[in-house]
Design a protein around this motif. Structure first.
Motif, PDB file in Angstrom:
ATOM      1  N   VAL A 127       5.469 -12.366 -28.780  1.00  0.00           N
ATOM      2  CA  VAL A 127       4.531 -12.954 -29.863  1.00  0.00           C
ATOM      3  C   VAL A 127       3.196 -12.101 -29.773  1.00  0.00           C
ATOM      4  CG1 VAL A 127       2.913 -14.978 -30.003  1.00  0.00           C
ATOM      5  CG2 VAL A 127       5.445 -15.382 -29.461  1.00  0.00           C
ATOM      6  N   SER A 128       2.732 -11.465 -28.788  1.00  0.00           N
ATOM      7  CA  SER A 128       1.620 -10.654 -28.772  1.00  0.00           C
ATOM      8  C   SER A 128       2.014  -9.422 -29.536  1.00  0.00           C
ATOM      9  CB  SER A 128       1.107 -10.288 -27.395  1.00  0.00           C
ATOM     10  OG  SER A 128      -0.041  -9.616 -27.600  1.00  0.00           O
ATOM     11  N   TRP A 129       2.991  -8.900 -29.554  1.00  0.00           N
ATOM     12  CA  TRP A 129       3.493  -7.658 -30.092  1.00  0.00           C
ATOM     13  C   TRP A 129       3.820  -7.885 -31.511  1.00  0.00           C
ATOM     14  CZ3 TRP A 129       2.732  -3.040 -29.941  1.00  0.00           C
ATOM     15  CH2 TRP A 129       2.589  -2.330 -28.558  1.00  0.00           C
ATOM     16  N   THR A 130       4.248  -9.083 -32.007  1.00  0.00           N
ATOM     17  CA  THR A 130       4.282  -9.681 -33.528  1.00  0.00           C
ATOM     18  C   THR A 130       2.892  -9.437 -34.214  1.00  0.00           C
ATOM     19  OG1 THR A 130       4.391 -11.943 -33.096  1.00  0.00           O
ATOM     20  CG2 THR A 130       6.544 -10.853 -33.253  1.00  0.00           C
ATOM     21  N   ALA A 131       1.966 -10.166 -33.564  1.00  0.00           N
ATOM     22  CA  ALA A 131       0.420  -9.954 -34.182  1.00  0.00           C
ATOM     23  C   ALA A 131       0.068  -8.433 -34.106  1.00  0.00           C
ATOM     24  CB  ALA A 131      -0.385 -10.823 -33.339  1.00  0.00           C
ATOM     25  N   THR A 132       0.364  -7.951 -33.086  1.00  0.00           N
ATOM     26  CA  THR A 132      -0.013  -6.502 -33.007  1.00  0.00           C
ATOM     27  C   THR A 132       0.331  -5.429 -33.856  1.00  0.00           C
ATOM     28  OG1 THR A 132      -0.608  -6.607 -30.671  1.00  0.00           O
ATOM     29  CG2 THR A 132      -0.682  -4.505 -31.501  1.00  0.00           C
ATOM     30  N   ARG A 133       1.641  -5.806 -34.323  1.00  0.00           N
ATOM     31  CA  ARG A 133       2.303  -4.778 -35.065  1.00  0.00           C
ATOM     32  C   ARG A 133       1.750  -4.690 -36.425  1.00  0.00           C
ATOM     33  NH1 ARG A 133       6.420  -4.958 -38.791  1.00  0.00           N
ATOM     34  NH2 ARG A 133       7.801  -3.236 -38.561  1.00  0.00           N
ATOM     35  N   ALA A 134       1.266  -5.865 -36.907  1.00  0.00           N
ATOM     36  CA  ALA A 134       0.429  -6.065 -38.401  1.00  0.00           C
ATOM     37  C   ALA A 134      -0.613  -5.039 -38.168  1.00  0.00           C
ATOM     38  CB  ALA A 134       0.163  -7.478 -38.744  1.00  0.00           C
ATOM     39  N   LEU A 135      -1.370  -4.748 -37.089  1.00  0.00           N
ATOM     40  CA  LEU A 135      -2.424  -3.981 -37.055  1.00  0.00           C
ATOM     41  C   LEU A 135      -2.140  -2.371 -37.146  1.00  0.00           C
ATOM     42  CD1 LEU A 135      -4.476  -5.589 -34.326  1.00  0.00           C
ATOM     43  CD2 LEU A 135      -4.626  -6.087 -36.685  1.00  0.00           C
ATOM     44  N   LEU A 169       2.036   5.347 -32.614  1.00  0.00           N
ATOM     45  CA  LEU A 169       1.748   4.072 -32.850  1.00  0.00           C
ATOM     46  C   LEU A 169       2.740   3.767 -34.102  1.00  0.00           C
ATOM     47  CD1 LEU A 169      -2.400   4.254 -33.259  1.00  0.00           C
ATOM     48  CD2 LEU A 169      -0.883   2.689 -31.657  1.00  0.00           C
ATOM     49  N   ARG A 170       3.126   4.583 -35.065  1.00  0.00           N
ATOM     50  CA  ARG A 170       4.376   4.495 -35.844  1.00  0.00           C
ATOM     51  C   ARG A 170       5.463   4.042 -35.168  1.00  0.00           C
ATOM     52  NH1 ARG A 170       3.928   2.479 -40.535  1.00  0.00           N
ATOM     53  NH2 ARG A 170       5.998   3.585 -41.148  1.00  0.00           N
ATOM     54  N   CYS A 171       5.782   4.652 -34.332  1.00  0.00           N
ATOM     55  CA  CYS A 171       7.027   4.409 -33.427  1.00  0.00           C
ATOM     56  C   CYS A 171       6.948   3.140 -32.770  1.00  0.00           C
ATOM     57  CB  CYS A 171       7.067   5.519 -32.312  1.00  0.00           C
ATOM     58  SG  CYS A 171       8.526   5.450 -31.146  1.00  0.00           S
ATOM     59  N   HIS A 172       5.994   2.820 -32.459  1.00  0.00           N
ATOM     60  CA  HIS A 172       5.698   1.046 -31.706  1.00  0.00           C
ATOM     61  C   HIS A 172       5.860   0.474 -32.818  1.00  0.00           C
ATOM     62  CE1 HIS A 172       4.568   2.945 -28.022  1.00  0.00           C
ATOM     63  NE2 HIS A 172       4.412   1.893 -27.531  1.00  0.00           N
ATOM     64  N   LYS A 173       5.274   0.570 -33.972  1.00  0.00           N
ATOM     65  CA  LYS A 173       5.484  -0.256 -35.193  1.00  0.00           C
ATOM     66  C   LYS A 173       6.959  -0.437 -35.400  1.00  0.00           C
ATOM     67  CE  LYS A 173       3.649  -1.485 -39.628  1.00  0.00           C
ATOM     68  NZ  LYS A 173       2.483  -1.348 -40.658  1.00  0.00           N
ATOM     69  N   ASN A 174       7.764   0.626 -35.694  1.00  0.00           N
ATOM     70  CA  ASN A 174       9.204   0.655 -35.833  1.00  0.00           C
ATOM     71  C   ASN A 174      10.037   0.195 -34.887  1.00  0.00           C
ATOM     72  OD1 ASN A 174       8.704   2.158 -38.276  1.00  0.00           O
ATOM     73  ND2 ASN A 174       9.105   3.965 -37.470  1.00  0.00           N
ATOM     74  N   LEU A 175       9.508   0.078 -33.435  1.00  0.00           N
ATOM     75  CA  LEU A 175      10.373  -0.318 -32.106  1.00  0.00           C
ATOM     76  C   LEU A 175      10.121  -2.050 -32.258  1.00  0.00           C
ATOM     77  CD1 LEU A 175       9.719   2.365 -29.613  1.00  0.00           C
ATOM     78  CD2 LEU A 175      11.935   1.774 -30.835  1.00  0.00           C
ATOM     79  N   THR A 176       9.195  -2.380 -32.842  1.00  0.00           N
ATOM     80  CA  THR A 176       9.005  -3.807 -32.815  1.00  0.00           C
ATOM     81  C   THR A 176       9.460  -4.689 -34.440  1.00  0.00           C
ATOM     82  OG1 THR A 176       6.752  -3.347 -33.460  1.00  0.00           O
ATOM     83  CG2 THR A 176       7.162  -3.511 -31.245  1.00  0.00           C
ATOM     84  N   THR A 184      10.994  -0.328 -23.671  1.00  0.00           N
ATOM     85  CA  THR A 184      10.742   0.955 -24.379  1.00  0.00           C
ATOM     86  C   THR A 184       9.256   1.223 -25.006  1.00  0.00           C
ATOM     87  OG1 THR A 184      13.095   0.479 -25.430  1.00  0.00           O
ATOM     88  CG2 THR A 184      11.661   2.140 -26.700  1.00  0.00           C
ATOM     89  N   LEU A 185       8.444   0.314 -24.953  1.00  0.00           N
ATOM     90  CA  LEU A 185       7.349   0.437 -25.489  1.00  0.00           C
ATOM     91  C   LEU A 185       6.289   1.091 -24.474  1.00  0.00           C
ATOM     92  CD1 LEU A 185       6.903  -2.688 -27.193  1.00  0.00           C
ATOM     93  CD2 LEU A 185       7.646  -0.736 -28.196  1.00  0.00           C
ATOM     94  N   THR A 186       5.481   2.012 -24.783  1.00  0.00           N
ATOM     95  CA  THR A 186       4.518   2.807 -23.822  1.00  0.00           C
ATOM     96  C   THR A 186       3.150   2.281 -23.782  1.00  0.00           C
ATOM     97  OG1 THR A 186       4.066   4.482 -25.439  1.00  0.00           O
ATOM     98  CG2 THR A 186       6.102   5.044 -23.768  1.00  0.00           C
ATOM     99  N   PHE A 187       2.717   1.680 -24.677  1.00  0.00           N
ATOM    100  CA  PHE A 187       1.552   1.058 -24.886  1.00  0.00           C
ATOM    101  C   PHE A 187       1.630  -0.477 -24.655  1.00  0.00           C
ATOM    102  CE2 PHE A 187       0.466   4.091 -28.255  1.00  0.00           C
ATOM    103  CZ  PHE A 187      -0.317   5.018 -27.516  1.00  0.00           C
ATOM    104  N   THR A 188       0.577  -1.097 -24.385  1.00  0.00           N
ATOM    105  CA  THR A 188       0.528  -2.691 -24.347  1.00  0.00           C
ATOM    106  C   THR A 188      -0.010  -3.061 -25.491  1.00  0.00           C
ATOM    107  OG1 THR A 188      -1.630  -2.893 -23.431  1.00  0.00           O
ATOM    108  CG2 THR A 188       0.024  -2.699 -21.745  1.00  0.00           C
ATOM    109  N   PRO A 189       0.131  -4.286 -25.976  1.00  0.00           N
ATOM    110  CA  PRO A 189      -0.296  -4.945 -27.273  1.00  0.00           C
ATOM    111  C   PRO A 189      -1.780  -4.704 -27.390  1.00  0.00           C
ATOM    112  CG  PRO A 189       1.166  -6.465 -26.498  1.00  0.00           C
ATOM    113  CD  PRO A 189       0.966  -5.347 -25.278  1.00  0.00           C
ATOM    114  N   THR A 190      -2.680  -4.569 -26.285  1.00  0.00           N
ATOM    115  CA  THR A 190      -4.027  -4.440 -26.216  1.00  0.00           C
ATOM    116  C   THR A 190      -4.239  -3.136 -26.636  1.00  0.00           C
ATOM    117  OG1 THR A 190      -4.257  -6.333 -24.784  1.00  0.00           O
ATOM    118  CG2 THR A 190      -6.045  -4.767 -24.884  1.00  0.00           C
ATOM    119  N   GLN A 191      -3.692  -2.318 -25.697  1.00  0.00           N
ATOM    120  CA  GLN A 191      -3.793  -0.872 -25.787  1.00  0.00           C
ATOM    121  C   GLN A 191      -3.596  -0.247 -27.502  1.00  0.00           C
ATOM    122  OE1 GLN A 191      -1.000   0.189 -23.049  1.00  0.00           O
ATOM    123  NE2 GLN A 191      -2.915   1.222 -21.576  1.00  0.00           N
ATOM    124  N   ALA A 192      -2.323  -0.775 -27.987  1.00  0.00           N
ATOM    125  CA  ALA A 192      -2.247  -0.435 -29.291  1.00  0.00           C
ATOM    126  C   ALA A 192      -3.223  -1.063 -30.475  1.00  0.00           C
ATOM    127  CB  ALA A 192      -0.751  -0.978 -29.324  1.00  0.00           C
TER     128      ALA A 192
END
Length: 179
Positions: free
Chosen positions: A169-177, A142-149, A116-124
């Motif tokens: 795991v990468s998304w959980t770390a990225t989500r905080a940003l 970006l808010r959408c990605h935060k909600n989806l993760t 469902t995500l359109t960005f990679t963790p690095t891009q986000a």
């Protein structure tokens, strides 16, 4: 009871309806009626006085109704996806995973989320660094990605080591940003 009678009763408390009554009702339901059924079924699923099997049936109904809400939309709305992911995660946490059913399978939930995500963790993460200067559409994404993760932190412990687990795991770390 006819479907017309169900429609007339749709404004009433649907939590007293049986699973069969609600399943019949949703065939002709649209818009807010579907949302009312989704919420009622989800509330009944949360009732710890019911058996696990009954609770899973209520969750299936809630998921079905949630997914039908975007039948007439192009693509899957982020809100529908987030509600789907969060409810499936709740089942995995509270009622236990089941690899024979994609709705309760942690690997399937992880894959569905990542798809469902359109960005990679690095891009986000890169966009999040200067998010205040971004166009409103990218901030929304970006808010959408935060909600989806939002459910991924709880999902990590249920997913076997491998590329999918590394991605969540990468998304959980990225989500905080994310904003």
């Amino acid at each position: 009871m006819s479907s017309e009678a169900y429609r007339e009763d749709a404004g009433r408390d649907l939590s007293a309806w049986t699973l069969g009554q609600l399943q019949t009702f949703i065939h002709g339901a649209r818009g807010q009626h579907l949302e009312t059924v989704r919420v009622a079924a989800q509330g009944l699923a949360y009732n710890s006085g019911r058996s696990q099997e009954a609770r899973r049936h209520w969750v299936k109904l809630s998921l079905l109704v949630n997914r039908r809400r975007c039948d007439n939309e192009q693509g899957r709305s982020a809100r529908v996806a987030q509600q789907d992911f969060m409810l499936r995660m709740w089942v995995i946490d509270r009622l236990g995973p089941d690899d024979t059913d994609p709705d309760w399978c942690p690997a399937a939930l992880a894959s569905d989320t990542l798809d469902t995500l359109t960005f990679t963790p690095t891009q986000a993460a890169g966009l999040a660094e200067g998010w205040r200067d971004l166009p409103i559409e990218q901030i929304r994404e970006l808010r959408c990605h935060k909600n989806l993760t939002a459910h991924l932190e709880g999902l990590v412990s249920h997913v076997a080591p491998g590329p999918v687990r590394e991605a969540i795991v990468s998304w959980t770390a990225t989500r905080a940003l994310l904003p």
